[in-house]
Design an enzyme around this catalytic site. Structure first.
Site, PDB file in Angstrom:
ATOM      1  N   ARG A   1      14.148  69.372  42.694  1.00  0.00           N
ATOM      2  CA  ARG A   1      13.502  68.641  41.603  1.00  0.00           C
ATOM      3  C   ARG A   1      12.972  69.660  40.599  1.00  0.00           C
ATOM      4  O   ARG A   1      11.854  70.161  40.742  1.00  0.00           O
ATOM      5  CB  ARG A   1      12.376  67.765  42.153  1.00  0.00           C
ATOM      6  CG  ARG A   1      11.640  66.931  41.104  1.00  0.00           C
ATOM      7  CD  ARG A   1      10.601  66.046  41.779  1.00  0.00           C
ATOM      8  NE  ARG A   1       9.898  65.218  40.828  1.00  0.00           N
ATOM      9  CZ  ARG A   1       8.834  65.607  40.141  1.00  0.00           C
ATOM     10  NH1 ARG A   1       8.348  66.828  40.291  1.00  0.00           N
ATOM     11  NH2 ARG A   1       8.257  64.768  39.301  1.00  0.00           N
TER      12      ARG A   1
ATOM     13  N   SER B   1      12.957  55.556  43.857  1.00  0.00           N
ATOM     14  CA  SER B   1      11.499  55.365  43.844  1.00  0.00           C
ATOM     15  C   SER B   1      11.197  53.956  43.368  1.00  0.00           C
ATOM     16  O   SER B   1      11.693  53.548  42.311  1.00  0.00           O
ATOM     17  CB  SER B   1      10.827  56.353  42.884  1.00  0.00           C
ATOM     18  OG  SER B   1      11.027  57.663  43.326  1.00  0.00           O
TER      19      SER B   1
ATOM     20  N   LYS C   1       2.988  65.509  39.676  1.00  0.00           N
ATOM     21  CA  LYS C   1       3.797  64.675  38.781  1.00  0.00           C
ATOM     22  C   LYS C   1       2.925  64.192  37.639  1.00  0.00           C
ATOM     23  O   LYS C   1       1.964  63.443  37.857  1.00  0.00           O
ATOM     24  CB  LYS C   1       4.358  63.490  39.578  1.00  0.00           C
ATOM     25  CG  LYS C   1       5.319  62.603  38.791  1.00  0.00           C
ATOM     26  CD  LYS C   1       5.947  61.566  39.724  1.00  0.00           C
ATOM     27  CE  LYS C   1       6.545  60.389  39.011  1.00  0.00           C
ATOM     28  NZ  LYS C   1       7.794  60.667  38.308  1.00  0.00           N
TER      29      LYS C   1
HETATM   30  N1  TZP Z   1       6.609  61.095  42.907  1.00  0.00           N
HETATM   31  C1  TZP Z   1       5.501  60.410  43.187  1.00  0.00           C
HETATM   32  S1  TZP Z   1       4.233  61.443  43.579  1.00  0.00           S
HETATM   33  C2  TZP Z   1       5.186  62.825  43.367  1.00  0.00           C
HETATM   34  C3  TZP Z   1       6.458  62.437  43.003  1.00  0.00           C
HETATM   35  C4  TZP Z   1       7.573  63.341  42.710  1.00  0.00           C
HETATM   36  C5  TZP Z   1       4.670  64.199  43.548  1.00  0.00           C
HETATM   37  C6  TZP Z   1       4.436  64.569  44.974  1.00  0.00           C
HETATM   38  O1  TZP Z   1       3.974  65.891  45.082  1.00  0.00           O
HETATM   39  P1  TZP Z   1       2.803  66.334  46.072  1.00  0.00           P
HETATM   40  O2  TZP Z   1       2.494  67.754  45.657  1.00  0.00           O
HETATM   41  O3  TZP Z   1       3.369  66.286  47.460  1.00  0.00           O
HETATM   42  O4  TZP Z   1       1.655  65.420  45.854  1.00  0.00           O
HETATM   43 MG    MG Z   2      12.417  60.584  37.828  1.00  0.00          MG
END
Ligand code: TZP
Ligand code: MG
Length: 218
Positions: free
Chosen positions: A47, A118, A147
């Site tokens: 990602r 998602s 995010k």
């Molecule tokens: N989608 C929802 S929360 C997130 C994504 C890509 C980020 C998750 O990262 P972390 O550092 O594990 O909270």
């Molecule tokens: Mg996306």
């Protein structure tokens, strides 16, 4: 009846590690991935997003290096939100969000590969299932700083709600998950946890990955 594919997907989800270069505190993402694999991650998603994310050729080169590490270690390599890259590299799968390319189109163009979507509502989940998703990502379960455009925190209740609605597709929780709260995510009905910072930013990546395996009783 739960089919073989569903069972195989569930086995990949317990410790789903997600990262790109911006998540690695200046370290080489290849080394971070190698250590995470040593610690026992079960699936990897590339990602490359956010500030300072690589683009163009640099992104492709990094993806190739990470894919090679995954191949050497028999860890499936999933690409976040970039179907062209996934096709170019013949990746093992693609993960898309609600603002990305439609899951149905991904399924058409990238058949027989792993497709993750998602979702935040039962309606979105129903559509993703219709589109041929192999698993659903639900979150953010807890507050996250990984995010920028994350939705509101959903808590583990979202997982319970999806299960109560009869959704049997494999589910992975995401957002703010640590080895301390991972067990609650599994207990709510998830098949695994998807983690960025608690593994990628850890001073001991291998140990961090191991701690999730323990939390999930795997
Ligand atoms: N989608 C929802 S929360 C997130 C994504 C890509 C980020 C998750 O990262 P972390 O550092 O594990 O909270
Ligand atoms: Mg996306």
């Amino acid at each position: 009846m739960i089919d073989k594919r569903t069972e195989q997907i569930k086995e990949l989800l317990p410790v789903y590690f997600i990262m790109g270069s911006p998540n690695c505190n200046g370290r080489d993402p290849v080394n971070v991935l190698e250590e995470a694999i040593e610690g026992g991650i079960t699936l990897f998603q590339f990602r490359e997003k956010g500030e300072k994310a690589l683009t163009g050729n640099e992104k492709v080169r990094l993806a190739e290096r990470l894919q090679r590490v995954c191949q050497e270690n028999h860890i499936p390599f999933i690409v976040n939100d970039d179907l062209d890259l996934a096709i170019e590299l013949d990746a093992d799968g693609v993960h898309v969000g609600q603002d990305d390319l439609e899951a149905g189109i991904v399924r058409e163009k990238f058949s027989n590969k792993i497709l993750g979507v998602s979702t935040h509502t039962i309606e979105e989940a129903a559509q993703a299932i219709k589109d041929g998703a192999d698993y659903l990502g639900l979150g953010p379960i807890y507050p996250t700083s990984s995010k920028d455009d994350a939705e509101e925190v959903a808590g583990t209740e979202i997982i319970e709600r999806f299960r109560d609605h009869g959704i049997t597709l494999p589910i992975v929780g995401i957002g703010g998950i640590t080895s301390e709260n991972a067990e609650q995510v599994i207990q709510a009905g998830a098949d695994g946890v998807a983690v960025i910072s608690a593994i990628a930013s850890s001073p001991n990546v291998e140990e961090a990955a191991k701690s999730f395996l323990r939390a999930n009783n795997k």
